[in-house]
Motif scaffolding. Structure first.
Motif, PDB file in Angstrom:
ATOM      1  N   SER A  69       6.973   1.986   6.420  1.00 61.82           N
ATOM      2  CA  SER A  69       8.036   2.996   6.493  1.00 61.82           C
ATOM      3  C   SER A  69       7.471   4.297   5.947  1.00 61.82           C
ATOM      4  N   VAL A  70       7.714   5.388   6.679  1.00 63.42           N
ATOM      5  CA  VAL A  70       7.286   6.706   6.186  1.00 63.42           C
ATOM      6  C   VAL A  70       8.545   7.419   5.699  1.00 63.42           C
ATOM      7  N   LEU A  71       8.515   7.828   4.435  1.00 62.58           N
ATOM      8  CA  LEU A  71       9.715   8.365   3.799  1.00 62.58           C
ATOM      9  C   LEU A  71       9.516   9.819   3.399  1.00 62.58           C
ATOM     10  N   GLU A  72      10.542  10.618   3.615  1.00 59.75           N
ATOM     11  CA  GLU A  72      10.477  12.036   3.204  1.00 59.75           C
ATOM     12  C   GLU A  72      10.862  12.135   1.740  1.00 59.75           C
ATOM     13  N   LEU A 112       0.876  -1.177   0.000  1.00 63.01           N
ATOM     14  CA  LEU A 112       0.000   0.000   0.000  1.00 63.01           C
ATOM     15  C   LEU A 112       0.910   1.223   0.000  1.00 63.01           C
ATOM     16  N   PHE A 113       0.854   1.990  -1.092  1.00 58.75           N
ATOM     17  CA  PHE A 113       1.753   3.133  -1.294  1.00 58.75           C
ATOM     18  C   PHE A 113       0.888   4.390  -1.218  1.00 58.75           C
ATOM     19  N   ALA A 114       1.003   5.125  -0.103  1.00 61.92           N
ATOM     20  CA  ALA A 114       0.157   6.317   0.079  1.00 61.92           C
ATOM     21  C   ALA A 114       1.013   7.568  -0.107  1.00 61.92           C
ATOM     22  N   ASP A 115       0.589   8.420  -1.039  1.00 57.52           N
ATOM     23  CA  ASP A 115       1.382   9.622  -1.356  1.00 57.52           C
ATOM     24  C   ASP A 115       0.880  10.833  -0.567  1.00 57.52           C
ATOM     25  N   ASP A 116       1.752  11.805  -0.415  1.00 56.58           N
ATOM     26  CA  ASP A 116       1.422  13.116   0.196  1.00 56.58           C
ATOM     27  C   ASP A 116       1.097  13.018   1.680  1.00 56.58           C
ATOM     28  N   VAL A 117       1.771  12.135   2.388  1.00 55.47           N
ATOM     29  CA  VAL A 117       1.414  11.948   3.801  1.00 55.47           C
ATOM     30  C   VAL A 117       2.158  12.902   4.745  1.00 55.47           C
ATOM     31  N   LEU A 118       3.056  13.719   4.209  1.00 60.46           N
ATOM     32  CA  LEU A 118       3.731  14.679   5.099  1.00 60.46           C
ATOM     33  C   LEU A 118       3.381  16.124   4.756  1.00 60.46           C
ATOM     34  N   LEU A 119       2.873  16.343   3.577  1.00 55.14           N
ATOM     35  CA  LEU A 119       2.352  17.643   3.121  1.00 55.14           C
ATOM     36  C   LEU A 119       3.042  18.885   3.680  1.00 55.14           C
TER      37      LEU A 119
END
Ligand SMILES: C[S@@+](CC[C@H](N)C(=O)[O-])C[C@H]1O[C@@H](n2cnc3c(N)ncnc32)[C@H](O)[C@@H]1O
Length: 205
Positions: free
Chosen positions: A191-194, A147-154
């Motif tokens: 993993s949350v990636l910048e 599951l690849f979720a984009d824009d999670v750090l906005l």
């Protein structure tokens, strides 16, 4: 080409690169280069047979994924009719129409009605809904699927690095809820990636 540009440049057809360049000038831009590069790398690693995308826009990430995964079929959902129609044109132009099930509709409604399983889900629709979408994404993902979720750090709003504009507080709060839920879920490794505006990469155990 600058060295840093070379590091993040996705390997996609030149025609698609040009369409992405133009789309980036629009209101709902296509994924950042480094995000697309990561998405294609993940796709190359997990070799998905079935891909689900929420948030088709003009179909540019859909086309990139289908070019990368020659055997894959992709289901993609878009709410905006004009974008959906442009996506259909792009699918035809790149010769991938037969491998795409493009749906004009609301991501939440479609997610809850789907039954088939997927190996890769690219969540790139309304960020505020990610937390609502999570249970269906989990249900629809095969074991070992991503599951690849984009824009999670906005813009740093989600971590608090950058103060959240008052109008965006709800959005940042919903994304935080998504990250907490997916990071604490024992059925996922996340993993949350910048990268770009932030990516949460979750593998279903
Ligand atoms: C960031 S864009 C997608 C970009 C595309 N994946 C790409 O990288 O080329 C987000 C898209 O989600 C669509 N969208 C917004 N709300 C939606 C909803 N409830 N259901 C489905 N799509 C939605 C928007 O119209 C927009 O085209």
């Amino acid at each position: 080409m600058e060295f840093t540009e070379m590091l993040t440049r996705p390997s996609i057809p030149a025609r698609l690169e040009e369409l992405r360049r133009r789309a980036k000038e629009g209101r709902d831009p296509s994924a950042a280069d480094e995000t697309l590069q990561l998405l294609l790398t993940v796709a190359r690693l997990c070799r998905p047979k079935r891909i689900l995308e929420i948030g088709t826009a003009e179909g540019l990430t859909s086309v990139a994924l289908l070019c990368e995964c020659g055997q894959a079929r992709l289901t993609t959902v878009e709410l905006d009719e004009e974008r959906y129609r442009r996506a259909l044109e792009n699918f035809a132009a790149f010769g991938v129409t037969e491998r795409v099930h493009a749906i004009l509709g609301d991501g939440g409604d479609v997610l809850s009605s789907l039954e088939e399983k997927f190996d890769l889900i690219f969540l790139d629709g309304p960020k505020v809904q990610y937390i609502k979408y999570l249970p269906d994404c989990k249900r629809l993902l095969n074991a070992g699927g991503v599951l690849f979720a984009d824009d999670v750090l906005l813009y740093g709003w989600v971590t608090g690095k950058v103060p959240v504009p008052p109008k965006r507080r709800m959005l940042a709060e919903h994304i935080r809820e998504y990250l907490k839920a997916v990071c604490e879920d024992p059925d996922f490794i996340t993993s949350v990636l910048e990268i770009g505006e932030g990516v949460a990469l979750s593998v279903k155990k």
